[in-house]
Design a protein around this motif. Structure first.
Motif, short mmCIF file in Angstrom:
data_model
loop_
_atom_site.label_atom_id
_atom_site.label_comp_id
_atom_site.label_asym_id
_atom_site.label_seq_id
_atom_site.Cartn_x
_atom_site.Cartn_y
_atom_site.Cartn_z
N ASN A 32 -21.07 -25.04 -8.68
CA ASN A 32 -19.67 -24.73 -9.01
C ASN A 32 -19.14 -23.56 -8.19
O ASN A 32 -17.94 -23.48 -7.91
N GLU A 77 -21.66 -30.70 -13.43
CA GLU A 77 -22.56 -30.45 -14.56
C GLU A 77 -23.77 -31.38 -14.48
O GLU A 77 -23.69 -32.50 -13.97
N THR A 78 -24.88 -30.85 -14.95
CA THR A 78 -26.10 -31.65 -15.04
C THR A 78 -26.25 -32.11 -16.48
O THR A 78 -26.41 -31.29 -17.39
N ASP A 120 -25.97 -25.71 -11.98
CA ASP A 120 -24.53 -25.88 -12.21
C ASP A 120 -23.75 -24.67 -11.71
O ASP A 120 -22.69 -24.82 -11.07
#
Length: 556
Positions: A379, A393-394, A375
């Motif tokens: 990002n 997001e995971t 993430d």
């Protein structure tokens, strides 16, 4: 990687042969020139769904052949070996689509199903675009990609092994419970059958013995008559016994005078006398056995019929009854001891479940840490791509126990939030077309080192952006192309300037019909094409100068 592509009679393309190198290859051209036809053609060779409308109107069929040079150890070789397709120096995928919609598929010129062609194609090329549902767009691939990013092969292997041991223990327990339930359902039958067989006490070979005795006793009258006659002939007043004895006495009176000449005859008569006595004794014994035969027949028949009735009931031969009794007795014993065995198996299943859970929880924690790292990496790539307000997001959730498997207890999905305050959701549901392509690019840049697919295709990843954002897209494509072969359909001059190869797609009228052609551009032609992309229809000196600056900036 993709080494060459040959296209025949697909929509506006009548004949086209392309060869590709490593690194970043860009395809440019006016809107509607036919760039999407190239991707549709490649998709055909990769096993994607064929449509009769792809066949050029005046042709009987369309043909696409894609050549590849996968590296040693690539998963495609194991897949081909599994389907007994002989490896060659290069790998060719071929698709022939008829005007009536039927298609044929070939791998290295060997016929195959389209399904296998698609399997093979998915290991070689991944096409990322707004309308593609493979690769990152398929959430089923996310858990594998996360594990690869975290290099969690060992933890995943331990979880898979523990799952197999647990499932094997559960199978034994389930089988034992099913067997016990079946045994309980037939317990009354088992007990009755064992008791019945114990009372009957069948012996091996008994049926044949009883049948022989029954046959003999059924013919007792004839046998007795024959015995009586034989006894009379041998032992009667004028029978053989009396005559042999008379002969012996007669010879005995003159034997001394014969000076031994009668000795052999006397010896033979002695033997005959003994044999006659034995014959008489045997006849008497046989007669005694035949005495009272009517009652013996009834007893024998009752026994024989009882054995045969029980054998028919159990659908076995009479001689198999002793073994059947042992089998039924063992099943009854298992029923009596089944609860202890089930308790032991239940304990083993619980132990192996805990061992699996321990391995799966360790893997789950490793995934959580890996997801945080992924993430952060993704990002960090978003702001330069004009996605500064977006978040990646995971999402990691625990599955219901019924869904636990060799990969563990987690469900993993990549999700995005495009604006603050909005809920995160799946890539293809939340992001617009342009945003989606850039999200995919950011994720791919982060995952490049762990992927196994050697060729990536991006369709208009720069859609809707320009200036610094387009330059950021080009820089990331360039970085990604250092690890994989990259084909990019683009309208951005900043991206086009990054290409190691540059192909221009153009549409023109020829022989009375429209045709799409693809040309590899020389250095000077690249300058003109990038200038066109910068200025539009009229290429100015200012546009050429700007194209030179773009290209120089890339080389720097």
């Amino acid at each position: 990687m993709l080494s060459d592509l040959s296209i025949r009679d697909v929509v506006l393309i009548d004949r086209l042969d392309l060869d590709f190198g490593s690194g970043l290859a860009v395809l440019t051209g006016e809107t509607g020139a036919g760039k999407s036809i190239l991707l549709d053609s490649l998709g055909l060779a990769l096993g994607r769904r064929g449509d009769a409308r792809l066949v050029r109107p005046d042709a009987d069929r369309a043909t696409v052949v894609a050549g590849f040079a996968p590296p040693e150890g690539h998963p495609v070789w194991a897949l081909l070996a599994e389907h007994e397709i002989e490896p060659e120096d290069r790998l060719t995928l071929k698709r022939v689509l008829s005007a009536d919609g039927r298609s044929k598929a070939f791998i290295n010129d060997a016929p195959c199903g389209v399904g296998l062609l698609k399997q093979v194609g998915e290991t070689l090329v991944e096409i990322q675009g707004q309308f593609d549902q493979q690769g990152l767009m398929d959430s089923a691939t996310h858990i594998r990609l996360l594990d690869s990013y975290g290099r969690l092969d060992d933890a995943r292997a331990r979880t898979k092994e523990a799952h197999g041991i647990w499932r094997a223990a559960m199978k034994k327990l389930e089988d034992a419970r099913a067997g016990a339930a079946q045994a309980r359902a037939e317990e009354e039958f088992l007990r009755f059958s064992v008791e019945e067989l114990d009372q009957l006490a069948p012996k091996p070979g008994e049926e044949a013995d009883l049948a022989a005795k029954r046959t003999m006793l059924q013919n007792a009258e004839q046998i007795v008559e024959a015995l009586t006659a034989a006894l009379e002939e041998i032992g009667g007043g004028e029978g053989a016994e009396s005559r042999v004895g008379a002969a012996q006495r007669t010879l005995d009176r003159v034997a001394a005078k014969a000076e031994g000449r009668l000795d052999p005859a006397l010896a033979a008569l002695d033997r005959a006398s003994v044999e006659i006595e034995e014959a008489l004794a045997a006849l008497n014994r046989a007669g005694a056995e035949m005495d009272g035969g009517d009652s013996d027949v009834e007893t024998i028949e009752e026994r024989l019929f009882a054995l045969r009735d029980v054998a028919r009931k159990h659908k076995v031969e009479v001689d198999a009854l002793p073994a059947l009794r042992d089998t039924l007795g063992e099943r009854l014993s298992l029923l009596d001891a089944g609860e202890e065995r089930i308790a032991a198996l239940d304990k083993e299943a619980a132990r192996t479940r805990e061992a699996y859970l321990e391995a799966a929880r360790t893997l789950s924690e490793d995934r959580r840490r890996t997801a945080e790292a992924l993430d952060r990496a993704v990002n960090a790539e978003l702001p330069p791509l004009k996605l500064e307000k977006a978040r990646f997001e995971t999402q990691q959730d625990m599955l219901d126990e019924s869904a636990w498997g060799p990969r563990g207890i987690d469900k993993v999905a990549f999700r995005v939030q495009t604006n603050p305050g909005m809920p995160a959701g799946p890539l293809d549901k939340i992001a617009s077309g342009g945003e989606l392509s850039r999200f995919l690019l950011a994720i791919k840049v982060c995952l490049a080192e762990v992927g196994t697919i050697p060729t990536l295709v991006f369709d208009e990843v720069d859609s809707g952006v320009g200036g610094a954002t387009a330059a950021a897209v080009g820089e990331r494509l360039d970085r990604l192309a250092r690890r994989v072969q990259l084909l990019v359909v683009t309208h951005s001059p900043q991206v086009a300037a990054r290409g190691a190869d540059h192909w221009r797609v153009a549409k023109a009228e020829r022989d009375g019909h429209m045709s799409t052609a693809v040309e590899r551009l020389s250095d000077e032609q690249r300058r003109e094409e990038i200038a066109r992309m910068l200025s539009g229809a009229e290429i100015t000196d200012e546009a050429r100068a700007a194209a030179d600056r773009l290209r120089e900036g890339v080389r720097a």
